[in-house]
Design an enzyme around this catalytic site. Structure first.
Site, mmCIF file in Angstrom:
data_model
loop_
_atom_site.group_PDB
_atom_site.id
_atom_site.type_symbol
_atom_site.label_atom_id
_atom_site.label_comp_id
_atom_site.label_asym_id
_atom_site.label_seq_id
_atom_site.Cartn_x
_atom_site.Cartn_y
_atom_site.Cartn_z
ATOM 1 N N ARG A 91 0.872 -1.170 0.000
ATOM 2 C CA ARG A 91 0.000 0.000 0.000
ATOM 3 C C ARG A 91 0.912 1.223 0.000
ATOM 4 N NH1 ARG A 91 -3.350 -2.795 -1.531
ATOM 5 N NH2 ARG A 91 -5.405 -3.288 -0.701
ATOM 6 N N GLU A 102 -3.678 7.628 -4.383
ATOM 7 C CA GLU A 102 -4.086 7.202 -5.712
ATOM 8 C C GLU A 102 -5.384 7.902 -6.110
ATOM 9 O OE1 GLU A 102 -2.318 2.848 -4.588
ATOM 10 O OE2 GLU A 102 -4.250 2.892 -5.636
ATOM 11 N N HIS A 158 -1.863 0.673 -9.828
ATOM 12 C CA HIS A 158 -2.438 -0.317 -8.897
ATOM 13 C C HIS A 158 -3.092 -1.470 -9.647
ATOM 14 C CE1 HIS A 158 -4.187 -0.820 -4.571
ATOM 15 N NE2 HIS A 158 -3.890 -1.971 -5.123
#
Lengths: 321, 330
Positions: free
Chosen positions: A240, A269, A287
């Site tokens: 993460r 993000e 991602h």
């Protein structure tokens, strides 16, 4: 798909808090009534209107169920996330209120591990940069530069869970020397355990961040760890964004204190620090570690399976709480 | 008058037709030896033919790097040459038949590059299947906040991968693929008795039974355009081809056509028929990853191959066996 459910199952209301995939939406809609939170401009008003009917929340890595949402849904029975990460769910609150939580472990482990190795190769061997070199016509002007060999290098893995273990196995096929840091040492592993993350970073050339994000692990990869990894070191993050102090990472890359980075995740993000865009020693991905047709279907099926199990009064397939 | 150095020729001479990349990248000191001297044809103002004729009596070996073919004509002009040392794994730029005819020994890079090339093949494969280069571009162009959905890739695990050429490089590729849960089979000149992967004597049949083809073989008369339209169509719409061998092993024009028409699913290419020219129609495709023949470009491998080349030359001039003699297997 388990259709052995109560006749009234179509009355059960599931709130999807973020878009995941058309496939997931369609599959949930086969058995449940679905509300899609992102379709409503005034989300607060929407929740106020429907709070007494929402029995399930479906989220992903992008959004889950925080304290505020949980408190506003008195009929909430289950939170199912289309991710293995649980950082967007207030687990303690769910536990407290008897709300079930399910995620999607195992089905995505291979894809995430593949991406980690793909990022290592892309950064060390400058594969993406090479592709740009050819497409821009630069090859006609001269040979590409030397890059860095991967086979035989030392790889440090932060987090030796399901994903870390599989990354280690793949790296072994490249004759890499594996070390790891984890909350506890794992028995029966042939890899060197480093109780201190800075020591691990000092003793490896490639550090792969593969642990889960919790309150304790926020910014676990900080300035000292990055400095220990060093000017020839490469940081790979498939965990993460918040696990890494992004500000420190950017400054280390700009100043040459870190050799390179392969990043699939970021603190905010879909925003990626502007300074990274111009760097050739980084690879930046949106991602996508579990983003294959095969795996996203398996993840979606697992989410639906968990919902059906819960409302069919059967054991959850992949319970967390 | 010719302007070349007048050395008292105490040492046998090793001909350099062009400056090896290693000289610039690693420094000339890596290549020096007390057993021989280098004769640098590229530093002479003389045309090559004249230069070679002038030095015919003292050149005992040729150090061949990429881009400087060792032709029958060159060998004819240098009757004292008994050894050609190549710094590449492939020898398609050397007239191997003429060398054999003249009793000139050959030494190549042996297995020095195999790991790097295998690593690179895996890197290209993961990039094509998982769209890494395309995704990196997507982020750099600022498209992620605008267009949250990037197209899904395809999982490696369970893919049937056919290796064309199970030599040193092919074996290293296979070993790595197994760790990703791929099912490996191969085509080679001969079946390898010690290998358990399924063997396909016909490359077309290999393609028909594979999701991915990885080209790891040498370029010879037999393998020129081995991967033709028939093989590509057998590989199919979802098939991916990775080439870390030589461009001419694939019929490039056919491959480009197949990619443009969607008759194959994608490609990762480090080599091309006419380097550094790359068919420009490929630039518009995001299911293709292109690379400038750099699968061996690591300082680690370069050092290894330099040491090996010098070691081969020293062994030769000490009347010892070559470390990595090349003998073409039929």
């Amino acid at each position: 798909m388990d259709n052995n459910m109560d006749n009234n199952s179509n009355n059960i209301i599931v709130l999807m808090v973020c878009p995941v995939s058309n496939y997931l939406e369609q599959e949930i809609e086969k058995s449940f009534k679905v509300f899609k939170l992102w379709h409503f401009e005034d989300k607060e008003q929407f929740i106020n209107t429907h709070k007494d009917s929402i029995q399930a929340v479906v989220g992903s890595a992008a959004a889950g169920a925080d304290a505020e949402l949980i408190e506003s849904l008195p009929k909430l029975e289950i939170v199912a996330t289309c991710s293995v990460g649980l950082d967007k769910i207030d687990l303690a609150r769910c536990k407290e209120k008897g709300i079930r939580v399910a995620n999607t472990p195992d089905v995505l482990t291979d894809d995430v591990a593949d991406l980690a190795i793909g990022l290592i190769l892309a950064v060390l061997r400058r594969i993406c940069e090479s592709d740009r070199y050819v497409r821009s016509g630069e090859w006609k002007k001269g040979e590409f530069k030397m890059t860095t060999k991967f086979t035989g290098k030392s790889v440090g893995i932060l987090g030796m869970g399901r994903i870390g273990t599989v990354i280690a196995k793949r790296a072994e096929a490249f004759d890499c020397i594996i070390g790891y840091n984890s909350r506890t040492e794992k028995p029966n592993l042939n890899y060197k355990y480093y109780p201190n993350l800075i020591d691990l970073a000092s003793n490896c050339q490639i550090l792969v961040v593969a642990c889960s994000l919790t309150e304790e692990t926020q910014h676990i990869v900080n300035r000292q760890v990055i400095n220990a990894l060093g000017p020839k070191g490469v940081l790979i993050n498939i965990g993460r964004g918040l696990l890494v102090d992004e500000h420190e990472l950017v400054s280390a890359l700009l100043q040459g204190r870190l050799g390179g980075a392969g990043l699939d995740v970021f603190e905010h993000e879909p925003d990626v620090p502007e300074e990274l865009i111009g760097l050739e020693n980084v690879v930046l991905l949106p991602h996508v570690a579990s983003a294959t047709v095969e795996t996203r279907k398996a993840m979606a099926d697992l989410v639906v399976g968990n919902l059906q199990a819960h409302f069919g009064k059967k054991p959850l397939l992949t319970p967390v709480v | 008058m010719a302007t070349h150095h007048h050395f008292a020729v105490q040492f046998p001479q090793v001909l350099l037709l062009r400056k090896p990349s290693g000289f610039a990248m690693l420094g000339e000191q890596f290549f020096t030896s007390n057993k021989f001297q280098y004769l640098k044809a590229y530093e002479s103002a003389l045309p090559l033919h004249e230069f070679l004729t002038l030095h015919a009596h003292s050149v005992k070996a040729i150090f061949s790097s990429a881009g400087a073919p060792v032709t029958a004509e060159i060998l004819r002009l240098l009757p004292e040459v008994r050894l050609v040392v190549a710094t590449s794994a492939g020898l398609n730029h050397i007239d191997v038949v003429e060398c054999r005819r003249r009793g000139v020994a050959l030494a190549n890079a042996g297995n020095v590059f195999s790991e790097d090339v295998a690593d690179y093949a895996l890197g290209l494969l993961i990039d094509v299947l998982r769209k890494l280069s395309a995704a990196d571009c997507f982020v750099r162009q600022g498209l992620w906040p605008i267009n949250a959905e990037f197209p899904l890739g395809s999982k490696l695990g369970g893919k049937r991968v056919g290796i064309v050429g199970l030599g040193s490089i092919g074996s290293e590729v296979a070993k790595r693929l197994e760790a990703f849960g791929c099912c490996v089979s191969y085509n080679s000149r001969n079946k390898k008795p010690s290998v358990t992967y399924p063997f396909y004597p016909d490359v077309c049949e290999l393609a028909a039974n594979s999701d991915v083809l990885i080209i790891c073989c040498a370029l010879t008369d037999q393998t020129h355009h081995l991967i033709n339209k028939q093989v590509l169509l057998a590989l199919g719409k979802k098939g991916v081809i990775i080439n870390v061998g030589r461009g001419a092993i694939i019929d490039e024009k056919e491959m480009v056509g197949c990619l443009l028409r969607g008759e194959i699913g994608g490609a990762g290419l480090d080599v091309f028929e006419n380097e550094p020219d790359v068919p420009e129609q490929l630039f518009a495709l995001d299911n293709v990853v292109l690379s400038p023949h750099s699968a061996v470009f690591t300082p680690e491998s370069f050092k290894d191959v330099c040491e090996l080349a010098v070691a081969n030359l020293e062994a030769f001039f000490s009347n010892k066996p070559l470390l990595t003699p090349f003998a073409a297997v039929d």
